[in-house]
Design an enzyme around this catalytic site. Structure first.
Site, PDB file in Angstrom:
ATOM      1  N   GLY A  59       0.845  -1.194   0.000  1.00 48.85           N
ATOM      2  CA  GLY A  59       0.000   0.000   0.000  1.00 48.85           C
ATOM      3  C   GLY A  59       0.871   1.231   0.000  1.00 48.85           C
ATOM      4  O   GLY A  59       2.068   1.144   0.269  1.00 48.85           O
ATOM      5  N   HIS A 175       7.728  -7.505  -4.276  1.00 50.06           N
ATOM      6  CA  HIS A 175       6.399  -7.915  -4.751  1.00 50.06           C
ATOM      7  C   HIS A 175       6.477  -9.245  -5.498  1.00 50.06           C
ATOM      8  O   HIS A 175       6.822  -9.264  -6.688  1.00 50.06           O
ATOM      9  CB  HIS A 175       5.807  -6.828  -5.658  1.00 50.06           C
ATOM     10  CG  HIS A 175       5.417  -5.616  -4.880  1.00 50.06           C
ATOM     11  ND1 HIS A 175       4.183  -5.481  -4.294  1.00 50.06           N
ATOM     12  CD2 HIS A 175       6.120  -4.513  -4.555  1.00 50.06           C
ATOM     13  CE1 HIS A 175       4.135  -4.334  -3.647  1.00 50.06           C
ATOM     14  NE2 HIS A 175       5.291  -3.719  -3.786  1.00 50.06           N
ATOM     15  N   GLU A 177       4.113 -10.920  -6.575  1.00 53.97           N
ATOM     16  CA  GLU A 177       2.985 -11.075  -7.506  1.00 53.97           C
ATOM     17  C   GLU A 177       3.268 -10.518  -8.898  1.00 53.97           C
ATOM     18  O   GLU A 177       2.534 -10.816  -9.834  1.00 53.97           O
ATOM     19  CB  GLU A 177       1.725 -10.403  -6.916  1.00 53.97           C
ATOM     20  CG  GLU A 177       1.755  -8.874  -6.786  1.00 53.97           C
ATOM     21  CD  GLU A 177       2.428  -8.371  -5.505  1.00 53.97           C
ATOM     22  OE1 GLU A 177       3.205  -9.138  -4.907  1.00 53.97           O
ATOM     23  OE2 GLU A 177       2.206  -7.205  -5.119  1.00 53.97           O
ATOM     24  N   SER A 229     -25.066  -8.271 -24.855  1.00 53.43           N
ATOM     25  CA  SER A 229     -24.406  -7.217 -25.626  1.00 53.43           C
ATOM     26  C   SER A 229     -23.577  -7.823 -26.749  1.00 53.43           C
ATOM     27  O   SER A 229     -23.063  -7.106 -27.594  1.00 53.43           O
ATOM     28  CB  SER A 229     -23.487  -6.421 -24.710  1.00 53.43           C
ATOM     29  OG  SER A 229     -22.364  -7.214 -24.373  1.00 53.43           O
ATOM     30  N   GLY A 230     -23.414  -9.141 -26.710  1.00 53.64           N
ATOM     31  CA  GLY A 230     -22.519  -9.763 -27.687  1.00 53.64           C
ATOM     32  C   GLY A 230     -21.100  -9.870 -27.168  1.00 53.64           C
ATOM     33  O   GLY A 230     -20.244 -10.482 -27.788  1.00 53.64           O
ATOM     34  N   ASP A 233     -18.805 -11.276 -21.324  1.00 49.23           N
ATOM     35  CA  ASP A 233     -19.432 -11.427 -20.006  1.00 49.23           C
ATOM     36  C   ASP A 233     -20.925 -11.739 -20.102  1.00 49.23           C
ATOM     37  O   ASP A 233     -21.417 -12.670 -19.467  1.00 49.23           O
ATOM     38  CB  ASP A 233     -19.233 -10.162 -19.157  1.00 49.23           C
ATOM     39  CG  ASP A 233     -17.780  -9.723 -19.129  1.00 49.23           C
ATOM     40  OD1 ASP A 233     -16.920 -10.572 -19.426  1.00 49.23           O
ATOM     41  OD2 ASP A 233     -17.509  -8.549 -18.840  1.00 49.23           O
ATOM     42  N   SER A 234     -21.641 -10.962 -20.904  1.00 49.12           N
ATOM     43  CA  SER A 234     -23.084 -11.213 -20.966  1.00 49.12           C
ATOM     44  C   SER A 234     -23.373 -12.511 -21.713  1.00 49.12           C
ATOM     45  O   SER A 234     -24.325 -13.225 -21.396  1.00 49.12           O
ATOM     46  CB  SER A 234     -23.831 -10.026 -21.582  1.00 49.12           C
ATOM     47  OG  SER A 234     -23.492  -9.858 -22.927  1.00 49.12           O
TER      48      SER A 234
END
Ligand code: XMP
Length: 518
Positions: A59, A175, A177, A229-230, A233-234
């Site tokens: 942070g 880090h 990651e 939406s094509g 995700d949808s």
């Protein structure tokens, strides 16, 4: 019966690092489920979550700041392994009685760490070997707390990694990651598998089976609608729901005139044709164009499109009779954004998702993908057998080509942009770049420039090409596309798209520029 993929899990407490999501993605890649929560999550909630391990993110704060973020100290007594990264390590040092020195300079960039202990975190490493690690910190550890021993050190950070193996508390100043710490993934895996004892239970096949079961229970005999939406995700949301509740699902696809060429036909062929879904195509193109006529301000365009979308969707949904649920393809980054350390991030552009719908329509929201990152959604798409072109589709903004036509949107300008877009995408596919870059698209500028074609002077439009690399769209860099690919794109657009006599390449990164031009 599917595995219990949530049986073992990691809690990531967020102290505001730019890398927190990356930590979570790395953990998920190892097939361990994890969630990000703000640093001040209550002890009760932490116990209820019942993690097998806790990671404290980095942070921007110093533990000496007046309002330095401090989690509930009792996490140290839960007998759950803890890994503090950067600020997380400094917090552990401070709270356990070690010494954190206030920074005079920041250490930022690659550093060499020397491995001093090859148990636990550094299992599989070689003693005294030197490894690259990415540092990004101000303060540093000057004395470890009692009970801790040194695992690795660097020139600027003598205590680059430390452990209290008895209490299973670990800290790394660097880090693990990020990709700039090449063996960081191995360190994280050691923490998850060797120290926390997790098993790789998290996988998308089990996720699909479990989610389908849960959706059946939740939806019962009721009806649900989904806005398509094509995009990935949808589409994945719809197919998952269709497998769960079949004909109880109705999908609505709104043609807002701002789509790419052939898009509504493709979506219809797939969902109505192939999947045989209850699919409703609403052609609202005339209505959107009417409301957008003469509008040039980007925010106003977005607002109009958002508002009209809700109106059209609501009207169509009303015609479908009694519906109880609305499905949305919300992903985990959207969820994190609204609960994170910093709170919902300031609106830079009002993003048009169908955010306003549930309240207006009094529907209960179902978001089957809300725990997943984008790459996980793509894997779910693969599990569900969606075509690869769809699963790998680049993000496309809700307001569509409207934010890629600077200035007024007219049917003529839409046609120019669509033609340029088709050529660009063909060339990007041919150069095998489509799946490698984050996004590649054309933008139509509101200016004209002089050119010469044959023997005559032209005064025509400029198309800008935007191609970017990114991990999460929060930051992005322009892609170093080979010149000959750019040359082909430019030649083909200028020679074939009437109304364009110049093509330019956008070499801005985000920040300070955004990915889209509006
Ligand atoms: P920017 O332009 O803000 O875009 O750097 C970040 C990512 O979000 C996409 N984007 C949108 N997506 N509605 C969306 O659903 C929007 O209004 C919108 N604006 C930008 C953009 O394509 C990029 O992937």
């Amino acid at each position: 019966m599917a595995n219990n993929i949530y049986e073992e899990k990691i809690l990531i407490l967020d102290f505001g690092s730019q890398y927190t999501q990356l930590i979570a993605r790395r953990v998920r890649e190892t097939q361990v489920y994890c969630e990000i929560h703000p640093f001040n999550l209550s002890l009760q909630d932490i116990k209820a979550f019942s993690p097998n391990g806790i990671i404290l993110s980095g942070g921007p704060s110093s533990i000496y700041d007046r309002d330095a973020p401090m989690p509930d100290r009792a996490i140290l007594d839960l007998d759950v392994p803890i890994l503090g990264i950067c600020y997380g390590m400094q917090y552990l040092t401070h709270i356990l009685g070690g010494e954190v020195a206030k920074a005079e300079d920041r250490e930022y960039g690659r550093a060499v760490i020397k491995i001093e202990d090859i148990r636990d975190l550094f299992q599989g490493f070689t003693l005294q070997d030197e490894e690259m690690a990415w540092m990004s910190h101000g303060d540093r550890i000057d004395r470890m707390p009692d009970g801790f021993s040194l695992l690795a050190g660097s020139v600027n950070s003598p205590f680059a990694a430390m452990a209290d193996t008895g209490r299973r508390i670990f800290g790394v100043q660097f880090h693990p990651e990020v990709a700039h710490t090449p063996k960081g993934y191995k360190i994280l895996k050691n923490f998850l598998f060797k120290i926390c004892g997790c098993r790789p239970l998290w996988n998308m096949r089990s996720f699909v089976e479990r989610t389908i079961m849960k959706l059946r229970e939740e939806i019962g005999d009721d009806r649900i609608i989904c806005g398509l939406s094509g995009g990935v995700d949808s589409s994945v949301t719809a197919v998952l729901l269709h497998q769960a509740v079949g004909s109880q699902l109705s999908c609505i696809f709104v043609d807002n005139a701002l789509l790419r060429r052939g898009e509504s036909q493709e979506v219809m062929d797939l969902f109505r044709g192939h999947y045989n879904m209850d699919f409703h195509l609403v052609d609202a193109s005339e209505r959107f164009l009417r409301h957008l006529k003469g509008v040039t301000d980007p925010e106003e365009k977005r607002k109009i499109i958002g508002r009209e979308f809700i109106r059209v969707f609501e009207k169509k949904a009303g015609e479908l009779g009694k519906v109880k649920f609305l499905a949305q393809g919300t992903l985990y980054p959207d969820v994190i954004e609204s609960v994170s350390f910093k709170g919902p991030s300031a609106t830079i552009k009002s993003h048009h998702n169908v955010g306003g719908l549930p309240e207006i329509m009094k529907l209960d929201l179902i978001e089957p993908l809300r725990e997943l990152f984008k790459d996980e959604v793509r894997q779910v798409g693969v599990e569900l057998g969606l075509p690869r072109e769809l699963v790998m589709r680049q993000p496309f903004p809700g307001p569509g080509l409207a934010v890629r036509i600077l200035g007024e949107i007219t049917p003529e300008r839409l046609e120019i942009l669509r033609s340029a877009d088709v050529i660009l995408l063909e060339e990007i596919w041919k150069a095998d770049l489509y799946e490698k870059v984050w996004q590649s698209f054309a933008v139509l500028l509101p200016i004209r420039t002089v050119g010469v074609m044959g023997d005559s002077r032209t005064y025509e439009n400029v198309v800008a090409i935007r191609i970017v690399d990114s991990l999460d769209a929060m930051t992005a860099d322009w892609t170093r596309v080979p010149y000959d690919v750019l040359a082909r794109v430019s030649n083909r657009i200028i020679n074939n798209v009437r109304g364009v006599n110049r093509v330019v390449y956008d070499i801005s990164s985000k920040p300070p520029s955004t990915i889209e031009w509006e």
